[in-house]
Design a protein around this motif. Sequence first.
Motif, PDB file in Angstrom:
ATOM      1  N   TYR A 106      52.904 -59.505 -60.092  1.00  0.00           N
ATOM      2  CA  TYR A 106      51.810 -58.835 -59.387  1.00  0.00           C
ATOM      3  C   TYR A 106      50.564 -59.692 -59.441  1.00  0.00           C
ATOM      4  CZ  TYR A 106      50.179 -57.043 -63.966  1.00  0.00           C
ATOM      5  OH  TYR A 106      49.744 -56.916 -65.260  1.00  0.00           O
ATOM      6  N   VAL A 107      49.667 -59.413 -58.524  1.00  0.00           N
ATOM      7  CA  VAL A 107      48.379 -60.100 -58.437  1.00  0.00           C
ATOM      8  C   VAL A 107      47.310 -59.033 -58.204  1.00  0.00           C
ATOM      9  CG1 VAL A 107      46.993 -61.761 -57.135  1.00  0.00           C
ATOM     10  CG2 VAL A 107      49.433 -62.167 -57.459  1.00  0.00           C
ATOM     11  N   ILE A 108      46.172 -59.200 -58.852  1.00  0.00           N
ATOM     12  CA  ILE A 108      45.042 -58.290 -58.672  1.00  0.00           C
ATOM     13  C   ILE A 108      43.850 -59.105 -58.186  1.00  0.00           C
ATOM     14  CG2 ILE A 108      43.439 -56.714 -59.809  1.00  0.00           C
ATOM     15  CD1 ILE A 108      45.721 -56.187 -61.858  1.00  0.00           C
ATOM     16  N   HIS A 109      43.240 -58.639 -57.109  1.00  0.00           N
ATOM     17  CA  HIS A 109      42.024 -59.252 -56.586  1.00  0.00           C
ATOM     18  C   HIS A 109      40.935 -58.186 -56.603  1.00  0.00           C
ATOM     19  CE1 HIS A 109      44.333 -62.624 -54.941  1.00  0.00           C
ATOM     20  NE2 HIS A 109      45.185 -61.730 -54.502  1.00  0.00           N
ATOM     21  N   ILE A 110      39.744 -58.573 -57.009  1.00  0.00           N
ATOM     22  CA  ILE A 110      38.593 -57.672 -56.957  1.00  0.00           C
ATOM     23  C   ILE A 110      37.594 -58.285 -56.002  1.00  0.00           C
ATOM     24  CG2 ILE A 110      36.719 -56.597 -58.256  1.00  0.00           C
ATOM     25  CD1 ILE A 110      38.576 -56.676 -60.709  1.00  0.00           C
ATOM     26  N   ALA A 111      37.219 -57.505 -54.984  1.00  0.00           N
ATOM     27  CA  ALA A 111      36.332 -58.008 -53.941  1.00  0.00           C
ATOM     28  C   ALA A 111      35.167 -57.056 -53.718  1.00  0.00           C
ATOM     29  CB  ALA A 111      37.117 -58.169 -52.635  1.00  0.00           C
ATOM     30  N   ARG A 112      34.039 -57.624 -53.387  1.00  0.00           N
ATOM     31  CA  ARG A 112      32.869 -56.831 -53.026  1.00  0.00           C
ATOM     32  C   ARG A 112      32.896 -56.609 -51.515  1.00  0.00           C
ATOM     33  NH1 ARG A 112      26.752 -56.779 -54.782  1.00  0.00           N
ATOM     34  NH2 ARG A 112      25.786 -56.551 -52.735  1.00  0.00           N
ATOM     35  N   VAL A 113      32.850 -55.354 -51.101  1.00  0.00           N
ATOM     36  CA  VAL A 113      32.875 -55.002 -49.683  1.00  0.00           C
ATOM     37  C   VAL A 113      31.435 -54.951 -49.185  1.00  0.00           C
ATOM     38  CG1 VAL A 113      33.523 -53.260 -47.975  1.00  0.00           C
ATOM     39  CG2 VAL A 113      35.001 -53.705 -49.965  1.00  0.00           C
ATOM     40  N   GLU A 114      31.139 -55.802 -48.233  1.00  0.00           N
ATOM     41  CA  GLU A 114      29.789 -55.889 -47.664  1.00  0.00           C
ATOM     42  C   GLU A 114      29.619 -55.038 -46.424  1.00  0.00           C
ATOM     43  OE1 GLU A 114      27.224 -57.382 -49.025  1.00  0.00           O
ATOM     44  OE2 GLU A 114      28.321 -58.340 -50.642  1.00  0.00           O
ATOM     45  N   SER A 115      30.732 -54.769 -45.744  1.00  0.00           N
ATOM     46  CA  SER A 115      30.680 -54.011 -44.504  1.00  0.00           C
ATOM     47  C   SER A 115      31.962 -53.224 -44.363  1.00  0.00           C
ATOM     48  CB  SER A 115      30.526 -54.976 -43.321  1.00  0.00           C
ATOM     49  OG  SER A 115      30.568 -54.277 -42.103  1.00  0.00           O
ATOM     50  N   SER A 116      31.890 -52.051 -43.745  1.00  0.00           N
ATOM     51  CA  SER A 116      33.075 -51.228 -43.522  1.00  0.00           C
ATOM     52  C   SER A 116      32.880 -50.431 -42.249  1.00  0.00           C
ATOM     53  CB  SER A 116      33.270 -50.294 -44.722  1.00  0.00           C
ATOM     54  OG  SER A 116      34.380 -49.459 -44.505  1.00  0.00           O
ATOM     55  N   HIS A 117      33.877 -50.428 -41.420  1.00  0.00           N
ATOM     56  CA  HIS A 117      33.858 -49.588 -40.221  1.00  0.00           C
ATOM     57  C   HIS A 117      35.290 -49.263 -39.855  1.00  0.00           C
ATOM     58  CE1 HIS A 117      34.289 -53.677 -38.619  1.00  0.00           C
ATOM     59  NE2 HIS A 117      34.971 -53.093 -37.644  1.00  0.00           N
ATOM     60  N   GLY A 118      35.486 -48.285 -39.002  1.00  0.00           N
ATOM     61  CA  GLY A 118      36.838 -47.880 -38.655  1.00  0.00           C
ATOM     62  C   GLY A 118      36.906 -47.282 -37.269  1.00  0.00           C
ATOM     63  N   PHE A 119      38.091 -46.888 -36.881  1.00  0.00           N
ATOM     64  CA  PHE A 119      38.367 -46.278 -35.590  1.00  0.00           C
ATOM     65  C   PHE A 119      39.455 -45.246 -35.802  1.00  0.00           C
ATOM     66  CE2 PHE A 119      41.406 -46.078 -32.110  1.00  0.00           C
ATOM     67  CZ  PHE A 119      40.598 -45.590 -31.078  1.00  0.00           C
ATOM     68  N   ALA A 120      39.351 -44.108 -35.167  1.00  0.00           N
ATOM     69  CA  ALA A 120      40.404 -43.105 -35.167  1.00  0.00           C
ATOM     70  C   ALA A 120      40.472 -42.476 -33.786  1.00  0.00           C
ATOM     71  CB  ALA A 120      40.134 -42.024 -36.220  1.00  0.00           C
ATOM     72  N   ARG A 121      41.638 -42.512 -33.195  1.00  0.00           N
ATOM     73  CA  ARG A 121      41.833 -41.914 -31.869  1.00  0.00           C
ATOM     74  C   ARG A 121      41.611 -40.407 -31.986  1.00  0.00           C
ATOM     75  NH1 ARG A 121      43.438 -44.372 -27.806  1.00  0.00           N
ATOM     76  NH2 ARG A 121      44.469 -46.028 -28.968  1.00  0.00           N
TER      77      ARG A 121
END
Length: 122
Positions: A106-121
Amino acid sequence: MSENHLAPVAPVPSPASPAEPPYYAVVFTSARTDLDPDGYTDTARHLSDLVRSIPGFLGEDFAHTPGGLAISVAYFRDLAGIEEWRRHPEHLDAKRRGRERWYERYVIHIARVESSHGFARA
């Protein structure tokens, strides 16, 4: 966490609803062993419930293939929440059992999210 790969799949809603970026994503990618799960499914469900009690936990996404590749992403408000989860005794025990029985790697990555957006029909 469901072992049923036929269940409907949808991403967790953008954590921007409970928390605006920046926040953190812990990406856990794993390959399972061929050994009998020996409690894997119950442990995974329990940990999924347990992590919700960690201050700063925002949500999680997970997916797996029939071949055993799995990816889970847990979202946290801050690094303190990630550290608390990393040190949680039941999580530590599950990691030990995972290395002994369930995971080939297994591999674990920790990342800082600077932006988030989404779409839902609609």
